[in-house]
Design a protein around this motif. Structure first.
Motif, PDB file in Angstrom:
ATOM      1  N   GLU A   6      66.954  17.079  33.722  1.00  0.00           N
ATOM      2  CA  GLU A   6      65.758  16.252  33.811  1.00  0.00           C
ATOM      3  C   GLU A   6      66.080  14.892  34.417  1.00  0.00           C
ATOM      4  O   GLU A   6      67.193  14.391  34.283  1.00  0.00           O
ATOM      5  CB  GLU A   6      65.139  16.030  32.421  1.00  0.00           C
ATOM      6  CG  GLU A   6      64.742  17.282  31.680  1.00  0.00           C
ATOM      7  CD  GLU A   6      65.784  17.702  30.668  1.00  0.00           C
ATOM      8  OE1 GLU A   6      65.434  18.358  29.664  1.00  0.00           O
ATOM      9  OE2 GLU A   6      66.962  17.361  30.872  1.00  0.00           O
ATOM     10  N   GLY A   8      63.771  11.024  35.822  1.00  0.00           N
ATOM     11  CA  GLY A   8      62.500  10.352  36.013  1.00  0.00           C
ATOM     12  C   GLY A   8      62.000   9.560  34.824  1.00  0.00           C
ATOM     13  O   GLY A   8      60.963   8.909  34.909  1.00  0.00           O
ATOM     14  N   ARG A  19      56.635  10.199  36.578  1.00  0.00           N
ATOM     15  CA  ARG A  19      56.748  11.610  36.921  1.00  0.00           C
ATOM     16  C   ARG A  19      58.154  12.075  36.570  1.00  0.00           C
ATOM     17  O   ARG A  19      59.137  11.553  37.105  1.00  0.00           O
ATOM     18  CB  ARG A  19      56.466  11.884  38.398  1.00  0.00           C
ATOM     19  CG  ARG A  19      56.417  13.390  38.669  1.00  0.00           C
ATOM     20  CD  ARG A  19      56.019  13.726  40.093  1.00  0.00           C
ATOM     21  NE  ARG A  19      57.146  13.678  41.016  1.00  0.00           N
ATOM     22  CZ  ARG A  19      57.213  14.372  42.137  1.00  0.00           C
ATOM     23  NH1 ARG A  19      56.220  15.187  42.478  1.00  0.00           N
ATOM     24  NH2 ARG A  19      58.260  14.250  42.942  1.00  0.00           N
ATOM     25  N   SER A  21      61.015  15.068  36.493  1.00  0.00           N
ATOM     26  CA  SER A  21      61.447  16.239  37.255  1.00  0.00           C
ATOM     27  C   SER A  21      62.485  16.998  36.448  1.00  0.00           C
ATOM     28  O   SER A  21      63.246  16.407  35.676  1.00  0.00           O
ATOM     29  CB  SER A  21      62.054  15.826  38.590  1.00  0.00           C
ATOM     30  OG  SER A  21      61.133  15.132  39.398  1.00  0.00           O
ATOM     31  N   CYS A  22      62.532  18.281  36.665  1.00  0.00           N
ATOM     32  CA  CYS A  22      63.537  19.129  36.023  1.00  0.00           C
ATOM     33  C   CYS A  22      64.049  20.093  37.086  1.00  0.00           C
ATOM     34  O   CYS A  22      63.312  20.963  37.545  1.00  0.00           O
ATOM     35  CB  CYS A  22      62.933  19.877  34.850  1.00  0.00           C
ATOM     36  SG  CYS A  22      64.026  21.115  34.116  1.00  0.00           S
ATOM     37  N   ALA A  23      65.290  19.899  37.475  1.00  0.00           N
ATOM     38  CA  ALA A  23      65.907  20.751  38.481  1.00  0.00           C
ATOM     39  C   ALA A  23      66.697  21.864  37.802  1.00  0.00           C
ATOM     40  O   ALA A  23      67.476  21.611  36.876  1.00  0.00           O
ATOM     41  CB  ALA A  23      66.830  19.921  39.362  1.00  0.00           C
ATOM     42  N   ARG A  72      55.059  22.981  39.593  1.00  0.00           N
ATOM     43  CA  ARG A  72      56.387  23.477  39.961  1.00  0.00           C
ATOM     44  C   ARG A  72      56.453  23.724  41.451  1.00  0.00           C
ATOM     45  O   ARG A  72      55.440  24.005  42.094  1.00  0.00           O
ATOM     46  CB  ARG A  72      56.731  24.743  39.184  1.00  0.00           C
ATOM     47  CG  ARG A  72      55.884  25.952  39.508  1.00  0.00           C
ATOM     48  CD  ARG A  72      56.154  27.085  38.516  1.00  0.00           C
ATOM     49  NE  ARG A  72      57.530  27.550  38.576  1.00  0.00           N
ATOM     50  CZ  ARG A  72      58.124  28.227  37.576  1.00  0.00           C
ATOM     51  NH1 ARG A  72      57.455  28.511  36.463  1.00  0.00           N
ATOM     52  NH2 ARG A  72      59.375  28.635  37.720  1.00  0.00           N
ATOM     53  N   LYS A  76      62.086  24.628  45.563  1.00  0.00           N
ATOM     54  CA  LYS A  76      63.047  23.588  45.197  1.00  0.00           C
ATOM     55  C   LYS A  76      63.637  23.786  43.815  1.00  0.00           C
ATOM     56  O   LYS A  76      64.378  22.928  43.325  1.00  0.00           O
ATOM     57  CB  LYS A  76      62.371  22.211  45.278  1.00  0.00           C
ATOM     58  CG  LYS A  76      61.941  21.813  46.677  1.00  0.00           C
ATOM     59  CD  LYS A  76      61.342  20.413  46.685  1.00  0.00           C
ATOM     60  CE  LYS A  76      60.958  19.994  48.101  1.00  0.00           C
ATOM     61  NZ  LYS A  76      60.358  18.623  48.130  1.00  0.00           N
ATOM     62  N   THR A  78      62.306  23.415  40.969  1.00  0.00           N
ATOM     63  CA  THR A  78      61.994  22.194  40.219  1.00  0.00           C
ATOM     64  C   THR A  78      60.624  22.299  39.565  1.00  0.00           C
ATOM     65  O   THR A  78      59.676  22.815  40.157  1.00  0.00           O
ATOM     66  CB  THR A  78      62.042  20.971  41.141  1.00  0.00           C
ATOM     67  OG1 THR A  78      63.341  20.878  41.729  1.00  0.00           O
ATOM     68  CG2 THR A  78      61.770  19.686  40.358  1.00  0.00           C
ATOM     69  N   TYR A  80      57.802  19.768  37.415  1.00  0.00           N
ATOM     70  CA  TYR A  80      57.442  18.366  37.289  1.00  0.00           C
ATOM     71  C   TYR A  80      56.487  18.158  36.116  1.00  0.00           C
ATOM     72  O   TYR A  80      55.764  19.065  35.711  1.00  0.00           O
ATOM     73  CB  TYR A  80      56.755  17.870  38.566  1.00  0.00           C
ATOM     74  CG  TYR A  80      57.564  18.080  39.817  1.00  0.00           C
ATOM     75  CD1 TYR A  80      57.314  19.190  40.635  1.00  0.00           C
ATOM     76  CD2 TYR A  80      58.556  17.195  40.190  1.00  0.00           C
ATOM     77  CE1 TYR A  80      58.050  19.402  41.794  1.00  0.00           C
ATOM     78  CE2 TYR A  80      59.298  17.397  41.346  1.00  0.00           C
ATOM     79  CZ  TYR A  80      59.045  18.498  42.137  1.00  0.00           C
ATOM     80  OH  TYR A  80      59.771  18.697  43.282  1.00  0.00           O
ATOM     81  N   GLN A  82      53.777  15.141  35.614  1.00  0.00           N
ATOM     82  CA  GLN A  82      53.131  13.883  35.980  1.00  0.00           C
ATOM     83  C   GLN A  82      52.415  13.340  34.754  1.00  0.00           C
ATOM     84  O   GLN A  82      51.551  14.031  34.184  1.00  0.00           O
ATOM     85  CB  GLN A  82      52.130  14.103  37.119  1.00  0.00           C
ATOM     86  CG  GLN A  82      51.373  12.852  37.524  1.00  0.00           C
ATOM     87  CD  GLN A  82      52.263  11.798  38.153  1.00  0.00           C
ATOM     88  OE1 GLN A  82      53.117  12.124  38.997  1.00  0.00           O
ATOM     89  NE2 GLN A  82      52.080  10.544  37.765  1.00  0.00           N
ATOM     90  N   CYS A  96      62.914  19.650  29.338  1.00  0.00           N
ATOM     91  CA  CYS A  96      62.359  20.849  29.962  1.00  0.00           C
ATOM     92  C   CYS A  96      63.117  22.057  29.431  1.00  0.00           C
ATOM     93  O   CYS A  96      64.262  21.939  28.975  1.00  0.00           O
ATOM     94  CB  CYS A  96      62.411  20.791  31.482  1.00  0.00           C
ATOM     95  SG  CYS A  96      64.050  20.854  32.200  1.00  0.00           S
TER      96      CYS A  96
END
Length: 120
Positions: A6, A8, A19, A21-23, A72, A76, A78, A80, A82, A96
């Protein structure tokens, strides 16, 4: 093995936005349902939002409905979150998680979390 990272999080004033993000690692991210959870100090972890593998279905906790949006990008790897109109009660560590065999609702893998602090 799936790794989730995670990013952001941060400090924001009430009414502001962030926002998250989770990659995710792995080649099968597009088959996972993904969720966001949070844990405030002294409280149990609670569900925030989830999104289906395709992105076609989303579910939100009542406390964030209308303010948070999960999305999502499978290209990528990923997901998200928001977060708008943030409130001090949104302060928590946000995690996440991946449900690798949806729609069990059982999350096999978790990220390390990112801190969100909302000041009044």
């Amino acid at each position: 093995q799936v790794q989730l990272v995670e990013s952001g999080g941060g400090l924001v004033q009430a009414g502001g936005s962030l926002r998250l993000s989770c990659a995710a690692s792995g080649r099968t991210f597009s088959t996972y349902a993904m969720g966001w959870f949070r844990q405030a100090p002294g409280k149990e972890r609670e569900f925030v939002a989830l999104i289906s593998w395709s992105g076609g279905s989303t579910v939100y906790a009542d406390s964030v409905k209308g303010r948070f949006t999960i999305s999502r990008d499978n290209a990528k790897n990923t997901v998200y979150l928001q977060m708008n109109s943030l409130k001090p009660e949104d302060t928590a560590v946000y995690y996440c998680a991946a449900d690798t065999v949806p729609p069990r609702g059982v999350y096999d893998y978790w990220g390390q979390g990112t801190q969100v602090t909302v000041s009044s």
